[in-house]
Write a protein that holds these residues in place. Structure first.
Motif, mmCIF file in Angstrom:
data_model
loop_
_atom_site.group_PDB
_atom_site.id
_atom_site.type_symbol
_atom_site.label_atom_id
_atom_site.label_comp_id
_atom_site.label_asym_id
_atom_site.label_seq_id
_atom_site.Cartn_x
_atom_site.Cartn_y
_atom_site.Cartn_z
ATOM 1 N N THR A 89 -34.321 -41.858 -60.043
ATOM 2 C CA THR A 89 -34.521 -41.162 -61.390
ATOM 3 C C THR A 89 -35.744 -41.775 -62.292
ATOM 4 O OG1 THR A 89 -32.285 -39.999 -61.542
ATOM 5 C CG2 THR A 89 -33.718 -40.192 -63.439
ATOM 6 N N GLU A 112 -31.698 -46.199 -60.504
ATOM 7 C CA GLU A 112 -31.368 -45.911 -59.220
ATOM 8 C C GLU A 112 -29.900 -45.900 -58.819
ATOM 9 O OE1 GLU A 112 -33.786 -48.323 -56.577
ATOM 10 O OE2 GLU A 112 -35.721 -47.892 -57.663
ATOM 11 N N SER A 158 -36.646 -36.647 -63.833
ATOM 12 C CA SER A 158 -36.986 -36.039 -62.619
ATOM 13 C C SER A 158 -36.182 -37.055 -61.649
ATOM 14 C CB SER A 158 -38.400 -36.193 -61.913
ATOM 15 O OG SER A 158 -38.634 -35.467 -60.830
ATOM 16 N N SER A 159 -35.432 -36.609 -60.614
ATOM 17 C CA SER A 159 -34.570 -37.389 -59.767
ATOM 18 C C SER A 159 -34.854 -36.877 -58.095
ATOM 19 C CB SER A 159 -33.052 -37.171 -60.003
ATOM 20 O OG SER A 159 -32.661 -37.718 -61.468
ATOM 21 N N GLU A 160 -34.996 -37.743 -57.466
ATOM 22 C CA GLU A 160 -34.897 -37.415 -55.977
ATOM 23 C C GLU A 160 -33.656 -37.887 -55.456
ATOM 24 O OE1 GLU A 160 -37.421 -36.120 -54.540
ATOM 25 O OE2 GLU A 160 -38.618 -36.074 -56.265
ATOM 26 N N LEU A 167 -30.573 -37.633 -52.327
ATOM 27 C CA LEU A 167 -30.376 -37.388 -51.136
ATOM 28 C C LEU A 167 -28.793 -37.328 -50.673
ATOM 29 C CD1 LEU A 167 -31.749 -37.671 -48.014
ATOM 30 C CD2 LEU A 167 -31.639 -40.255 -48.292
ATOM 31 N N ASN A 219 -37.905 -28.411 -53.774
ATOM 32 C CA ASN A 219 -38.139 -29.177 -52.568
ATOM 33 C C ASN A 219 -36.776 -29.336 -51.535
ATOM 34 O OD1 ASN A 219 -40.683 -29.688 -53.396
ATOM 35 N ND2 ASN A 219 -40.173 -31.331 -54.652
ATOM 36 N N TRP A 220 -36.322 -28.301 -51.348
ATOM 37 C CA TRP A 220 -34.774 -28.241 -50.599
ATOM 38 C C TRP A 220 -35.000 -28.756 -49.273
ATOM 39 C CZ3 TRP A 220 -30.091 -28.452 -52.312
ATOM 40 C CH2 TRP A 220 -29.792 -28.123 -53.704
ATOM 41 N N THR A 257 -35.483 -32.167 -55.159
ATOM 42 C CA THR A 257 -35.844 -32.924 -56.257
ATOM 43 C C THR A 257 -34.884 -31.980 -57.522
ATOM 44 O OG1 THR A 257 -37.951 -33.105 -55.512
ATOM 45 C CG2 THR A 257 -37.770 -33.309 -57.919
ATOM 46 N N ALA A 293 -31.475 -32.897 -49.149
ATOM 47 C CA ALA A 293 -32.733 -33.601 -50.277
ATOM 48 C C ALA A 293 -33.091 -32.641 -50.939
ATOM 49 C CB ALA A 293 -33.364 -34.340 -49.357
#
Length: 280
Positions: A105, A113, A90-92, A94, A235-236, A70, A68
């Motif tokens: 995003t 998404e 900005s993409s989260e 997983l 945010n690894w 960012t 996971a």
């Protein structure tokens, strides 16, 4: 890999509902055909330290079954005044190897998404409440290629989420060298590496301790404007516990279904003729 690398052309160029101007701004620059090797071709100049760092980065990424992070991507787009404009998303992200990926995003463009569960790829536009679903191959690598070929979907971090990032980044390298350390990116000590091929020049910041990529910055030789593309990774989380439903597009259940295809460019507006202008 036959798509352009890393381009922060960003994932919004992906679906048919996006505006043509956004698609044009975020489209992946064409990757030039690789020239055939000739007897006079120079031998690649690959510094051992740079290659070792790339290998270590790849091992850190592939050593985890799930990831996971960012990804904040910045890309340049031509402007009417000359110097390029900068846009960002900005993409989260997983990921669960070998066949799960979720990307949510936000940023300078419509939110998007993406959900891949090993069988299908779903693209969801929450603002328009539109969804496109297509059958997908059983690996992340194959899915990324199919998504780009069929619908112009490209994620700016695609080079590091596949099964072999070292192979992807090392393809066709003509030069690789170690630059030095930085203590600025991500607030940690990173090792800076530069790599070049007949298609691109890229600088990569790799965590000195964890060997995870923290920043990637590239220029593509096939782009006559030499626009710069950049992605910062933070945010690894390695091997996080992931719920079974994490890769299902729950929010898209009631969305209007549309075809899964690349956006069609809108033809430029016709200029008024002199006669019509006088008539007004």
């Amino acid at each position: 890999m036959d798509r352009s690398r890393f381009t922060a052309a960003l994932i919004f160029a992906a679906a048919g509902w996006l505006a043509a101007d956004a698609a044009a701004q975020m489209a992946t620059p064409p990757r030039p055909a690789r020239a055939a090797a000739t007897p006079q071709a120079r031998a690649p100049q690959l510094e051992a330290k740079a290659i070792d760092l790339l290998r270590a980065m790849s091992a850190s990424l592939t050593g985890a079954k799930s990831l996971a992070f960012t990804a904040v991507a910045t890309y340049e787009s031509p402007s009417s005044v000359g110097p390029p404009l900068a846009y960002a998303t900005s993409s989260e992200v997983l990921l669960q190897r070998p066949d799960r990926l979720r990307v949510v995003t936000l940023g300078d463009g419509p939110p998007a998404e993406y959900y891949y569960d090993g069988k299908t790829l779903t693209a969801f536009a929450p603002a328009e409440n539109l969804v496109a679903v297509t059958p997908a191959p059983p690996t992340i690598d194959a899915m990324l290629k199919q998504a780009f070929d069929n619908a112009a979907i490209y994620f700016p971090f695609a080079d590091i989420v596949g099964s072999d990032p070292f192979k992807t980044l090392g393809e066709g390298l003509t030069k690789a060298f170690y630059i030095g350390q930085s203590k600025v990116v991500g607030g940690i000590t990173t090792e800076m590496v530069a790599i070049a091929s007949d298609q691109m020049f890229m600088q990569i910041w790799i965590g000195a301790d964890d060997k995870l990529p923290r920043k990637m910055r590239a220029v593509f030789r096939g782009d006559p404007l030499r626009l710069r593309h950049q992605v910062e990774l933070s945010n690894w989380k390695l091997d996080p516990v992931i719920a079974a439903e994490a890769f299902a597009a729950m929010n898209a259940a009631n969305a209007k279904k549309i075809a899964f295809a690349a956006p069609k460019p809108v033809p430029p507006a016709k200029k008024a003729t002199k006669a019509s202008a006088n008539a007004k």
